[in-house]
Scaffold this motif. Structure first.
Motif, mmCIF file in Angstrom:
data_model
loop_
_atom_site.group_PDB
_atom_site.id
_atom_site.type_symbol
_atom_site.label_atom_id
_atom_site.label_comp_id
_atom_site.label_asym_id
_atom_site.label_seq_id
_atom_site.Cartn_x
_atom_site.Cartn_y
_atom_site.Cartn_z
ATOM 1 N N SER A 1 87.923 108.981 -21.346
ATOM 2 C CA SER A 1 88.836 108.579 -22.427
ATOM 3 C C SER A 1 88.424 109.165 -23.769
ATOM 4 O O SER A 1 89.025 108.864 -24.800
ATOM 5 N N ASN A 2 87.379 109.975 -23.752
ATOM 6 C CA ASN A 2 86.909 110.633 -24.969
ATOM 7 C C ASN A 2 86.604 109.635 -26.090
ATOM 8 O O ASN A 2 86.995 109.810 -27.241
ATOM 9 N N VAL A 3 85.902 108.547 -25.716
ATOM 10 C CA VAL A 3 85.561 107.491 -26.683
ATOM 11 C C VAL A 3 84.483 108.010 -27.639
ATOM 12 O O VAL A 3 83.643 108.834 -27.252
ATOM 13 N N ASN A 4 84.517 107.510 -28.869
ATOM 14 C CA ASN A 4 83.550 107.891 -29.906
ATOM 15 C C ASN A 4 82.112 107.786 -29.371
ATOM 16 O O ASN A 4 81.760 106.832 -28.669
ATOM 17 N N ILE B 1 76.618 102.490 -27.684
ATOM 18 C CA ILE B 1 76.396 101.033 -27.780
ATOM 19 C C ILE B 1 76.672 100.383 -26.423
ATOM 20 O O ILE B 1 75.878 99.576 -25.926
ATOM 21 N N ILE B 2 77.811 100.796 -25.810
ATOM 22 C CA ILE B 2 78.207 100.132 -24.556
ATOM 23 C C ILE B 2 77.246 100.477 -23.415
ATOM 24 O O ILE B 2 76.725 99.580 -22.745
ATOM 25 N N ILE C 1 80.154 104.508 -30.123
ATOM 26 C CA ILE C 1 80.652 103.352 -29.347
ATOM 27 C C ILE C 1 80.217 103.491 -27.885
ATOM 28 O O ILE C 1 79.771 102.517 -27.260
ATOM 29 N N LEU D 1 84.593 105.876 -19.975
ATOM 30 C CA LEU D 1 84.460 106.115 -21.417
ATOM 31 C C LEU D 1 84.447 107.618 -21.706
ATOM 32 O O LEU D 1 85.056 108.090 -22.681
#
Lengths: 786, 43
Positions: free
Chosen positions: A455-458, A464-465, A461, A452
């Protein structure tokens, strides 16, 4: 002389059964009738209760109750004689097959008056406790209900369609000894048969204990409902050299009789064919007089027939079978008498008839009728049953019992067994698998976290994960093996028949705190889960004992609390983990005993009801049954993890990550949760648990105990262990052990006792937990803890 | 917000919906026999 006075190994004849009310009726229904032979097998290790043998089975009775039964020594000429039911010569298959319940025999094939096509056939499975009903139910329906080897595993009715016959629905009912209900789960069975009027009954009879089992059969015959008798455990009987002339028995009982072995799946198809036939064609039992016209002067015969004539119109309007109603009125069954709505004149007439019966027979009415039923049973058995001298299972049980219920060995062995169970569960088998899962979950979390981030995920989010899902659900998953292994051992103890023995030798101890030996069964189940434990109290005949046992169940540490213990033991007490586990379990039991003494002197004054229980033979636990139970528990745990715990984890992550203006916070101290929980946190401050995060985790524990650990992990961002002192951790463990059971357990208490009691349990358990944790903290501080 | 974020939001929403469904089903399955067959409406 009373039964109390006889020596171990001595056989006597019962002269008179004293006492009164439902308990006395229960004695009679269990075969404790005048004229019966009874042997004292042994006394429990503490001298009370006693284990007796009559009609080929073992029964427990307290000394105080045995005192009410008058006995006389066995006459010399009877000694050494072959018993009544063993007199049949080996004349197997000599009788002609009556063919009841078969097309082409009872009525011409294709004729008869079947129920309209498409009618759903409602079948009931009725039999004594521990006769194998649930095993047969599983065979008939293909379902996977849990079975055990002690009386009263089934406390609830269960429905299922018959395999290959979707038009037939069968109901598995709790076991009953007679149609005179003694405990609440017996009322479930009697009400079902009386009120729901099934199209047919399968009466399951344990042939290794046939005389007592046929007592219920005889009463069911009076119900005038189509019925098939399933002779279960035939394999065991024949393997021991016994046999049954099925044709003769079918002829004498007037209903189809099918030999089966539910455990080995033998005879099931034939049973299904017969029961579907009698249900479809409504073939009722052949009418016959069980009370012989000339037997013992015919007093019972005349009494029952007179009452039957008298109440005929009432029975019809109340929808009760006449023969059944007449015998119940004669016995003095208050419920049935009230249901019939007899007038004063009729009541007085009944009284006169019954008084005449008592005078002529020299026995009271209940005993005379029970004796009449057993006379019929002895006639049937002597004509059709060849009993083995002593079954291998019984010889084996007696040998095992020399140790497991021996005077000096019973309690040490019990402690040893329980110690071994906890050692193997927590330290050896369970721990190995727990470490394995922990490693797997940790590896997956790291992998996902890295992916994550890459992938530079928000940020939300990502939170949360990892913070919600992985830390919340992942942290409880590793406790799955411990719970499954604990249930594995509990299942072994239950299936083998050992738990019934524990009830036997613990009775005297439990009576001191106002309970009966039967209370031990729900309490031991309570170490697994409080919900089935609360349900299991239904087998208890007294409302007082039942309530008291339910209130004590939360003191038995359930398996869902294990993750909490394991988490804190790993973090704070890695070297003395086993001591902490045993200490917590023992503390729960000790505080439970103190609570019981308080209840005994306040809420539930008086004495526990008599301890009358059947002791089954030991059996080798079924692999399929044990695996099924383990799978059920694993499934249940996983469902909780991925439903209640997942939602709670996400909710707590959200509330602890945002402030009131919905902005992501850097420090959880500024979150919504901190603001809300901060008000209540001072309540826990005296326990050293004043942090709002601890309070939140405990509140979440009310939903599911396992979630306490998830919440601590989320709220402390995986650093909970460093946020507490060792003494605070100990105080937390004690509080977790004793505070309110989870919502599912409270719902079970509400269902059994009502809303007020359920609310009372929540409040009382929290109070006890707070006090105990406070004392632990004070003592710890005295010894220099912080 | 990129495509992966949107996919993850959908996945998280599906997981939550599944969890809610499981919880509700558990609650329903939990309802059991009250013992009073004559008055019971659950049959």
């Amino acid at each position: 002389m009373t039964l109390r006075d006889i020596e171990t190994g001595q056989t006597v004849i019962i002269d008179k059964v004293g006492g009164s009310g439902a308990l006395r009726q229960h004695f009679l229904d269990m075969g404790v009738i005048p004229g019966a032979e009874i042997t004292l097998e042994k006394l429990a290790p503490m001298g009370d209760p006693m284990e007796l043998r009559l009609h080929g089975y073992e029964l427990t009775l307290r000394l105080a109750d045995a005192e009410q039964i008058e006995v006389s020594p066995l006459p010399d000429k009877v000694k050494g004689e072959v018993k009544r039911s063993s007199t049949i010569s080996d004349s197997r298959h000599s009788s002609e097959h009556p063919g009841l319940g078969e097309g082409g025999k009872f009525h011409p094939k294709g004729s008869g008056d079947p129920l309209p096509k498409g009618t759903t056939l409602r079948l009931a499975l009725v039999g004594n406790q521990n006769s194998g009903k649930t095993t047969l139910f599983n065979r008939l329906t293909g379902s996977k209900q849990h079975v055990g080897n002690f009386p009263g595993v089934t406390v609830d009715r269960k429905d299922g369609a018959v395999k290959g016959h979707p038009e037939a629905v069968i109901t598995d009912l709790p076991g009953i000894y007679s149609m005179s209900p003694y405990s609440s789960e017996e009322i479930v069975s009697r009400s079902f048969v009386l009120d729901e009027k099934p199209h047919a009954i399968i009466n399951i009879v344990d042939v290794t204990n046939i005389e007592r089992n046929l007592y219920l059969t005889v009463q069911l015959l009076e119900m005038d409902i189509p019925m098939v008798v399933a002779l279960n455990m035939m394999d065991e009987l024949t393997a021991n050299g016994g046999s049954i002339d099925v044709n003769e028995m079918e002829l004498m009982l007037g209903v189809p009789v099918v030999p089966i072995s539910a455990a080995k799946d033998q005879g099931i198809e034939e049973l299904v064919q017969h029961v579907l036939h009698v249900a479809r064609y409504q073939e009722r039992p052949v009418k016959q007089d069980l009370c012989g016209r000339t037997e013992k002067g015919g007093a019972v015969h005349r009494c029952l027939h007179s009452i039957a004539h008298l109440i005929e119109d009432h029975a019809e309007s109340a929808g009760l079978p006449l023969r059944f109603a007449a015998s119940k009125v004669a016995e003095g069954d208050a419920l049935i008498t009230e249901q019939l709505g007899l007038e004063q004149n009729e009541l007085e007439t009944v009284e006169h008839i019954a008084a005449q019966l008592e005078k002529e027979r020299g026995l009271d009415r209940s005993a005379a009728i029970a004796e009449m039923r057993f006379s019929f049973i002895f006639r049937v058995c002597s004509a059709s049953v060849k009993k083995p001298a002593e079954s291998r299972e019984h010889i084996r049980s007696k040998r095992i019992d020399r140790i497991l219920t021996g005077k000096y060995t019973a309690i040490p062995v019990f402690i040893l067994i329980m110690g071994a169970v906890s050692f193997l569960t927590f330290n050896v088998i369970g721990k190995f698998f727990q470490d394995l899962i922990e490693m797997g979950v940790g590896w997956l979390t790291e992998l996902t976290d890295a992916a994550l981030t890459a992938s530079n995920v928000n940020e939300v989010i990502h939170g949360i994960i990892i913070g919600g899902l992985f830390e919340g659900v992942g942290s409880v998953l590793s406790f799955l093996p411990i719970i499954v292994i604990l249930f594995f051992f509990l299942s072994l103890l239950e299936d083998s028949g050992y738990i019934a023995r524990v009830a036997f030798f613990m009775d005297k101890l439990l009576r001191r705190i106002g309970l009966s030996g039967r209370s031990i069964v729900p309490m031991l189940i309570g170490f697994g889960c409080s919900v089935p434990a609360v349900m299991a109290t239904r087998t208890m005949p007294s409302e007082r004992d039942r309530k008291m046992t339910i209130l004590l169940t939360p003191f038995m540490s359930c398996s869902a609390k294990m993750p909490i213990y394991a988490f804190f033991v790993d973090a704070f007490f890695p070297d003395i983990g086993w001591l902490i586990y045993i200490g917590l379990y023992a503390l729960g039991v000790v505080i439970g005993i103190i609570a019981a003494c308080i209840y005994k002197g306040t809420l539930f004054k008086g004495e526990a009801v008599p301890f009358v229980m059947e002791l089954p033979n030991y059996r080798i636990p079924g692999v399929r049954n044990t695996l099924m139970l383990m799978w059920d528990k694993a499934k249940d745990f996983l469902q909780r993890a991925f439903s209640v715990i997942l939602i709670a984890s996400l909710a707590v992550w959200f509330l602890s990550s945002f402030d009131l203006s919905m902005k992501l916070v850097d420090d959880t101290e500024n979150s919504i949760l901190a603001a809300a929980a901060g008000f209540l946190a001072p309540v826990m401050a005296p326990l050293g648990l004043g942090d709002w995060r601890i309070l939140v985790s405990l509140v979440c524990g009310f939903m599911a105990k396992e979630s306490v650990v998830s919440m601590l992990e989320i709220l402390y961002a995986g650093d909970a262990a460093t946020a507490m002192t060792t003494l605070a951790a100990l105080s937390f463990l004690v509080f977790s052990l004793l505070y309110t059971p989870c919502v599912a357990a409270i719902a079970a208490v509400k269902r059994e006792l009502g809303g007020k009691w359920a609310a009372g349990v929540v409040f009382w358990q929290c109070l006890v937990a707070w006090l105990a944790a406070f004392i632990v903290r004070l003592v710890g501080m005295l010894f220099g803890g912080v | 917000m990129n495509v992966l974020d949107i996919i993850l939001i959908v996945v998280i929403a599906a997981v939550i919906a599944g969890a809610v469904f499981l919880s509700v089903r558990r609650k329903k399955k939990g309802s059991s026999c009250c013992g009073d067959c004559a008055k019971c409406k659950k049959r």
